[in-house]
Scaffold this active site. Structure first.
Site, short mmCIF file in Angstrom:
data_model
loop_
_atom_site.label_atom_id
_atom_site.label_comp_id
_atom_site.label_asym_id
_atom_site.label_seq_id
_atom_site.Cartn_x
_atom_site.Cartn_y
_atom_site.Cartn_z
N SER A 124 0.96 -1.26 0.04
CA SER A 124 0.03 0.00 -0.10
C SER A 124 1.08 1.26 0.14
CB SER A 124 -0.96 0.11 1.35
OG SER A 124 -1.55 1.14 1.52
N TYR A 152 -1.35 -0.56 10.63
CA TYR A 152 -1.68 -1.31 9.41
C TYR A 152 -0.54 -1.22 8.55
CZ TYR A 152 -3.65 -1.67 4.81
OH TYR A 152 -3.66 -1.96 3.25
N LYS A 156 2.27 -3.86 6.37
CA LYS A 156 2.67 -3.98 5.19
C LYS A 156 4.04 -3.75 4.82
CE LYS A 156 -1.26 -4.46 3.68
NZ LYS A 156 -1.59 -5.71 2.79
P1 NAD Z 1 -10.96 -6.83 1.62
O1 NAD Z 1 -11.00 -6.80 3.13
O2 NAD Z 1 -11.92 -6.36 0.67
O3 NAD Z 1 -10.09 -8.19 1.10
C1 NAD Z 1 -9.30 -8.84 1.88
C2 NAD Z 1 -9.75 -10.10 1.88
O4 NAD Z 1 -8.80 -10.87 2.59
C3 NAD Z 1 -11.32 -10.36 2.51
O5 NAD Z 1 -11.70 -11.28 1.62
C4 NAD Z 1 -10.77 -11.22 3.92
O6 NAD Z 1 -11.74 -12.06 4.24
C5 NAD Z 1 -9.53 -12.03 3.60
N1 NAD Z 1 -8.74 -12.15 4.76
C6 NAD Z 1 -8.34 -11.45 5.78
N2 NAD Z 1 -7.63 -12.15 6.61
C7 NAD Z 1 -7.62 -13.33 6.24
C8 NAD Z 1 -6.65 -14.70 6.71
N3 NAD Z 1 -6.10 -14.45 7.83
N4 NAD Z 1 -7.01 -15.61 6.01
C9 NAD Z 1 -7.79 -15.75 4.85
N5 NAD Z 1 -8.34 -14.61 4.31
C10 NAD Z 1 -8.31 -13.58 4.87
O7 NAD Z 1 -9.82 -5.76 1.10
P2 NAD Z 1 -9.30 -5.11 -0.14
O8 NAD Z 1 -9.67 -3.70 -0.28
O9 NAD Z 1 -9.65 -6.00 -1.23
O10 NAD Z 1 -7.78 -5.27 0.01
C11 NAD Z 1 -6.94 -6.21 -0.58
C12 NAD Z 1 -5.57 -6.14 -0.29
O11 NAD Z 1 -5.10 -4.73 -0.57
C13 NAD Z 1 -5.17 -5.88 1.24
O12 NAD Z 1 -4.05 -6.59 1.38
C14 NAD Z 1 -5.02 -4.54 1.80
O13 NAD Z 1 -4.20 -4.23 2.80
C15 NAD Z 1 -4.51 -3.95 0.40
N6 NAD Z 1 -4.71 -2.72 0.02
C16 NAD Z 1 -6.10 -2.28 0.04
C17 NAD Z 1 -6.30 -0.97 -0.37
C18 NAD Z 1 -7.80 -0.32 -0.46
O14 NAD Z 1 -7.89 0.82 -0.18
N7 NAD Z 1 -8.76 -1.09 -0.38
C19 NAD Z 1 -5.31 0.19 -0.46
C20 NAD Z 1 -4.04 -0.48 -0.71
C21 NAD Z 1 -3.69 -1.67 -0.26
#
Ligand code: NAD
Length: 674
Positions: A124, A152, A156
């Protein structure tokens, strides 16, 4: 060879799975659903028309994770699974470290033990922290010094370090670290999007909830920044562009020389900044009205500008964000209007803990409920006032019993009998599976009744709750020509069930014409009596098809006179397995625009069932051949509205069933209990 997607049920993961599937990758998903629902995966399957294996596994459960690697030949991993709420991470940092860092360590160990060393990691822009603390670091390049400001972000950065250390220890590892800026929008289909549970933290999901009345107004945190309108500048990237960035990274890793490894970071952003008001105006335009907002004081930790320098990804990965903020706003609004409560739909539920083919979907109003399984888009239950009204099996596996007389199933491609399995189109003869003596019954050996239907997409509308299933029947299956895409909609309202069929050849289909006649094969009973003999029936017409000893139509229509079936009669010892005619000269291939005609009324024990259809005929079967687990002969009666039986074998009826490329087959039935 498959790509494992961790967190594939989530927002960015589900969009990436769509892109992977559409680009020919096989995908396996691992997700513990802590912040998502299986609905996103069933909708991805609906969208891409492919089955996607799913495992409800927590990454920290290395034993369960190992089994997935044992079962599939995984060649690479895209690792999304994480907890991601910045604010929450400051309150429960240990949970964040345990889940995000612990989960990743567990994943990497399992990968190592299975000799899988290719990983694309969701990092991120948060790892940069406040990049404005340096001079000349906006737009932010990958070389910008790192300094996350919350737990958080620390997780990362820790994971980035772990991946780097791993690569240093063994240069066969290939790690692509993708630092996302601000993902927004939804899939243009409106089938998947962000489903924030609770109060959204991000600008656009919040605005979307304001637009549908779930939140009162948007709070704009400060309008006294040094931007063109005073609000802070961020880099918003359409989630579909972001998803494509993962394919570009994966392709880059796969293209490395076989002995080469890599550790490298890439920013995934547009390189263009938009202010909060820019986004607000773009979304208001998509909605068609100005949404309420209020400017409040600056938020601690916010800074003026965090825009990506995206040139490294542009040049090295050959990837570039292409979609605008305006497009993202349109797609988000499309998703929001179609799914105002995300994947949650009032009155709709799925059997606990079931995924894939094991699911049963129930729509329940006060005293009326309907349940449908993915297997055969089969109607597995109707309950009226707490009493079942169709024959069914308790265990879904029993629907595969050879003795199952097609309980509740969707029947296709050609419902009912085809003499010697033969039908012809433009003089060319085709043969379907011979599974009933010398003839073909209900589509042959692998008819629609035995297929896995994708979906459903559940949606609530004024007419009730619709469960939409889709199935792509491939060219040659059971001898039928052409790739046929079939949609079955179950529309359940407080008092009735409507089933709607639509089928068409796909544009890619190699054959230009096929034959179709679809229906549902439920066996109804109005009481809990052992058989239906006491049921009183009344049919719309006495005109019926004459059949031979094998129940094959002779081509002649006759009138049923004893009894006069158009007047109420008690079934008693009479038996029927005949096609009654509603419209002797049908002209439409898609009958759905025709008025629904009540074709049969059944009553017993003070309960009544009325069946309506837009179809030209219906098979009426009193279940004399039923002999299966829990049910004997005449346990229920079937009414199967469809095209004339065996139409494909008769010149004068053939047009009813022949579907050519570009044409749409359609039909509609309604079942009303009172
Ligand atoms: P999200 O919460 O919609 O998806 C994450 C998924 O991971 C969820 O379905 C959750 O159930 C699953 N999960 C969490 N912990 C788990 C575990 N221990 N075992 C199995 N599954 C698990 O989030 P997103 O927005 O799709 O983000 C995806 C990735 O991108 C994440 O790593 C997040 O940190 C990163 N990210 C997101 C954003 C954003 O703004 N959405 C920005 C930068 C980075």
């Amino acid at each position: 060879m498959s790509i494992l997607v961790t967190g594939g049920a989530g927002y960015i993961g589900s969009h990436t799975v769509v892109e992977l599937s559409l680009h020919g990758y096989s995908v396996v998903i691992v997700d513990n659903l802590v912040n998502s629902s299986y609905d996103s995966i069933s909708r991805v399957e609906y969208l891409v028309k492919k089955k996607i294996p799913f495992f409800n596994v927590d990454l920290r459960d290395s034993e369960a994770l190992s089994k997935v690697f044992d079962q599939y030949k995984i060649t690479g991993v895209i690792h999304f699974a994480a907890l991601k709420a910045v604010g929450e991470s400051t309150k429960i940092p240990l949970d964040y470290y345990e889940n995000n860092v612990g989960g990743t360590v567990s994943l990497l160990k399992v990968m190592k033990s299975h000799d899988v060393k290719t990983i694309v990691f969701s990092s991120s822009a948060t790892v940069y922290g406040d990049a404005t603390r340096f001079e000349n670091m906006i737009p932010i390049p990958e070389e910008c010094p790192l300094g996350p400001t919350n737990p958080y972000g620390n997780t990362k950065l820790t994971i980035e370090n772990i991946l780097h250390d791993l690569y240093s220890s063994d240069h066969h590892w290939r790690a692509a670290v993708l630092r996302y800026f601000n993902p927004i929008g939804a899939h243009p289909s409106g089938l998947i999007g962000e489903d924030p549970l609770g109060i959204p933290n991000n600008l656009l999901p919040y605005l979307a909830q304001v637009a549908v009345g779930r939140r009162e107004k948007l709070s704009v945190f400060g309008d006294d920044y040094d931007s063109h309108d005073g609000t802070p500048i961020r880099d918003y990237i359409h989630v579909v562009d972001l998803a494509k960035g993962h394919l570009a990274a994966l392709a880059y890793l796969h293209k490395l020389n076989p002995d080469d490894g890599l550790y490298r970071e890439w920013n995934l952003g547009t390189g263009k900044g938009s202010t909060v008001f820019d986004v607000y105006h773009a979304f208001s335009k998509a909605v068609g009205r100005d949404l309420p907002y209020e400017v409040v004081g600056r938020r601690a930790g916010d800074v003026l500008n965090l825009t990506a320098k995206a040139t490294r990804a542009n040049t090295e990965l050959g990837w570039k964000a292409e979609l605008s903020v305006e497009q993202a706003c349109k797609d988000l609004w499309n998703w929001t209007t179609k799914n105002p409560f995300g994947f949650h739909v009032d009155h709709y539920s799925v059997n606990d803990g079931a995924f894939g083919e094991d699911r049963i979907h129930t729509v329940k109003f006060d005293d009326f409920s309907v349940s449908v399984a993915n297997h055969g888009a089969t109607l597995v239950d109707i309950q009226v006032d707490g009493a079942p009204k169709v024959c069914n099996f308790k265990d879904l596996k029993d629907y595969n019993l050879p003795s199952n007389p097609y309980f509740g199933a969707t029947i296709g491609r050609i419902a009912n009998r085809l003499p010697k399995g033969r039908f012809s189109i433009d003089g060319k003869e085709f043969v379907s599976g011979i599974n009933d003596g010398r003839n073909s019954l209900h589509g042959g050996f692998h008819g629609f009744n035995s297929q896995y239907f994708f979906g459903p997409v559940a949606r609530k509308g004024p007419e009730g709750v619709t469960l939409s299933f889709v199935y792509l029947d491939k060219d040659g299956n059971n001898g039928y020509p052409g790739d046929l895409l079939t949609t079955v909609n179950y529309i359940i309202s407080p008092k009735s069930l409507e089933i709607e069929y639509q089928a068409e050849l796909t544009p890619e289909s190699s054959a230009d014409a096929t034959a179709v006649s679809l229906t549902n094969h439920s066996y109804f009973h109005l009481t809990d009596e052992e058989n239906i003999n006491n049921t009183e029936f009344k049919l719309v017409s006495s005109r019926f098809m004459e059949v031979d000893k094998e129940a094959i139509p002779t081509g002649k229509l006759k009138n049923w006179t004893d009894p006069d079936v158009t007047k109420p009669f008690v079934l008693s010892g009479r038996s029927f397995d005949h096609c009654f005619i509603v419209d002797e000269h049908p002209t439409k291939l898609d009958t759905r625009s025709l008025p629904l005609v009540k074709v049969l009324e059944a009553s017993n024990g003070g309960k009544k069932l009325s069946i309506y259809t837009t179809e030209p005929s219906f098979q009426f079967y009193t279940g004399d051949g039923v002999n299966t687990k829990g049910y004997g002969e005449r346990a229920g009666f079937a009414v199967e509205p469809c095209r004339f039986i065996s139409a494909g074998a008769f010149d004068e009826w053939r047009n009813q069933v022949v579907v050519r490329k570009g044409e749409v087959y359609g039909g509609k039935n309604r079942y009303v209990f009172s």
